[in-house]
Design an enzyme around this catalytic site. Structure first.
Site, PDB file in Angstrom:
ATOM      1  N   GLN A 144      -9.434  50.859  42.341  1.00  0.00           N
ATOM      2  CA  GLN A 144      -8.785  51.216  41.075  1.00  0.00           C
ATOM      3  C   GLN A 144      -9.714  51.920  40.103  1.00  0.00           C
ATOM      4  O   GLN A 144     -10.929  51.942  40.269  1.00  0.00           O
ATOM      5  CB  GLN A 144      -8.256  49.948  40.411  1.00  0.00           C
ATOM      6  CG  GLN A 144      -9.337  48.900  40.151  1.00  0.00           C
ATOM      7  CD  GLN A 144      -8.800  47.689  39.385  1.00  0.00           C
ATOM      8  OE1 GLN A 144      -9.116  47.524  38.224  1.00  0.00           O
ATOM      9  NE2 GLN A 144      -8.010  46.856  40.024  1.00  0.00           N
ATOM     10  N   ARG A 164      -4.124  52.467  40.633  1.00  0.00           N
ATOM     11  CA  ARG A 164      -4.609  51.986  41.930  1.00  0.00           C
ATOM     12  C   ARG A 164      -4.444  53.044  43.013  1.00  0.00           C
ATOM     13  O   ARG A 164      -3.470  53.799  43.012  1.00  0.00           O
ATOM     14  CB  ARG A 164      -3.856  50.721  42.338  1.00  0.00           C
ATOM     15  CG  ARG A 164      -4.023  49.579  41.353  1.00  0.00           C
ATOM     16  CD  ARG A 164      -3.281  48.322  41.803  1.00  0.00           C
ATOM     17  NE  ARG A 164      -3.311  47.329  40.731  1.00  0.00           N
ATOM     18  CZ  ARG A 164      -2.420  47.290  39.741  1.00  0.00           C
ATOM     19  NH1 ARG A 164      -1.431  48.155  39.691  1.00  0.00           N
ATOM     20  NH2 ARG A 164      -2.530  46.362  38.800  1.00  0.00           N
TER      21      ARG A 164
HETATM   22 ZN   LIG Z   1     -10.931  47.386  37.021  1.00  0.00          ZN
END
Ligand SMILES: [Zn+2]
Length: 407
Positions: free
Chosen positions: A97, A283
């Protein structure tokens, strides 16, 4: 000052022992325990406990913002706690992420509002208008990936695997061993159609197995990680992505600071995490949660960096501050010597958590005892607080980066 009861969150990647052991509860726990939230996040606020009554910290701050936050934090961030403190315990890797900058968060939030994406939709990327710088400090050896590493080292790793299908990417990086080469390789991998991606991953895994059966050990750790991640997330672009990132192995007490655009993944370990009070996460893989590759690519910073270690700087007897540029928060570690009063940061809204030993907090009118895993809320109006212990003890203190600001 009051006892604070955190909100325990169970995710599949959590540990059944780390948080339970820290808090002295029976271990292994029934469910994986991933995070203990110590803050005033609307999604899962902690509770202030006073004379047996429990009140959400969110309500405490909403009812009395000035005495809770003080005269510097309130005008700077509005009537909300600017940070979120967590204990985090990972037994497995958790999501590749990155977080947006302040400008990207504002733009993304407005755009998704305009498009009518409900704020609680699972496909919503921007839940608020804030950036989300974050700092993790290890309580046990803590393993993570953070930031694109020197492409020359990545070229050497890819070459060591002796996979013909990787030659294109080696050439790409060798031709541009910088931000642009990393952008090209990562973008190609993460946007590859699944059949091509699966074929490439299969060849890379074969290369990894062959490498480990050979005599060279130089990249054994990187190679084992690729295999381990492929085992948990087969066919995921993150399996390839991890080969581009810095492997960071923190020892207890060492910190890692993740600025906007830093591609990262926590792999394993127990830590204290402090971040701006935001939910903005983009993400790219290694997770069952929502993935948005085009949006992730927009915010990523592809410049190669050394691991972004946050160094604790001594700023008082037994008191060290982890240096970060974030105005929303500052994290202090307090090493308490037996029989010596340690001063905690005196201003603004503070949350402390005891991680070793038994600590006694003292302000001008009262005392509060904390055992390992216990925490306390110290509102701005509380003023100066000291910590002491009969035996050596350790406390972490979260504060804002404005009222206490050295940076
Ligand atoms: Zn993070």
């Amino acid at each position: 000052m009051q006892l604070l009861e955190g909100a325990l969150r169970s995710y599949a990647w959590g540990s059944r022992t780390a948080i339970a052991d820290l808090c002295g509860r029976p271990s292994p726990s029934k469910h994986p325990e991933a995070e203990l939230w110590l803050g005033a996040h609307p999604g899962d606020p902690a509770f202030v406990v006073s004379d047996g009554a429990r009140t959400s910290l969110l309500d405490v701050i909403a009812t009395s913002p000035e005495s809770s936050l003080g005269t510097q934090v309130l005008p700077a961030f509005g009537p909300r706690l600017p940070y979120l403190l967590k204990i985090l315990a990972a037994d497995e890797p958790l999501s590749l992420q990155a977080h947006p900058s302040l400008a990207q968060a504002k733009e993304g939030f407005t755009r998704e509002n305009r498009a009518g994406v409900p704020i609680d939709s699972p496909v919503r990327n921007y839940k608020d208008e804030s950036h989300k710088p974050e700092l993790i400090v290890a309580l046990s050896p803590f393993d993570a990936l953070a930031g694109f590493r020197d492409p020359h080292r990545t070229i050497a790793l890819l070459a060591a695997l002796e996979v013909p299908a990787l030659q294109t990417y080696i050439d790409l990086l060798a031709g541009a061993p910088d931000e642009s080469g990393l952008r090209a390789v990562f973008t190609t991998w993460i946007t590859m159609p699944p059949p091509a991606m699966e074929a490439l991953i299969a060849q890379v895994l074969d290369g990894c197995v062959k490498y480990l059966s050979g005599t060279s050990r130089e990249y054994a750790q990187d190679v084992r990680l690729v295999l381990e991640i492929a085992n948990i997330y087969p066919g995921d672009a993150g399996v390839l992505g991890v080969m581009l990132l810095n492997r960071v192995q923190l020892q207890a007490g060492e910190g890692l600071f993740l600025a906007a655009g830093n591609l990262h993944a926590y792999l394993r370990g127990l830590g204290v995490e402090l971040m701006a009070n935001s939910d903005n996460v983009l993400r790219g893989g290694l997770t069952p949660k929502h993935i948005d590759v085009p949006e992730l690519l927009k915010v990523l910073d592809f410049r190669p960096i050394d691991p972004p270690i946050a160094v604790p700087v001594q700023c008082g007897r037994g008191l060290a501050r982890y240096e970060t540029p974030a105005p929303e928060f500052a994290l202090y570690r307090v090493d308490i010597e037996p029989g010596v009063d340690s001063d905690l940061p005196a201003d603004g809204p503070r949350i402390v958590v005891c991680t070793e030993g038994n600590v006694r907090l003292k302000d001008r009118n009262s005392t509060l005892d904390l055992a390992p895993g216990q925490s306390a809320w110290l509102p701005a109006a509380n003023g100066a607080v000291t910590a002491s212990a009969d035996d050596a003890a350790v406390l972490f203190c979260a504060a804002d980066g404005v009222a206490t600001g050295a940076s």
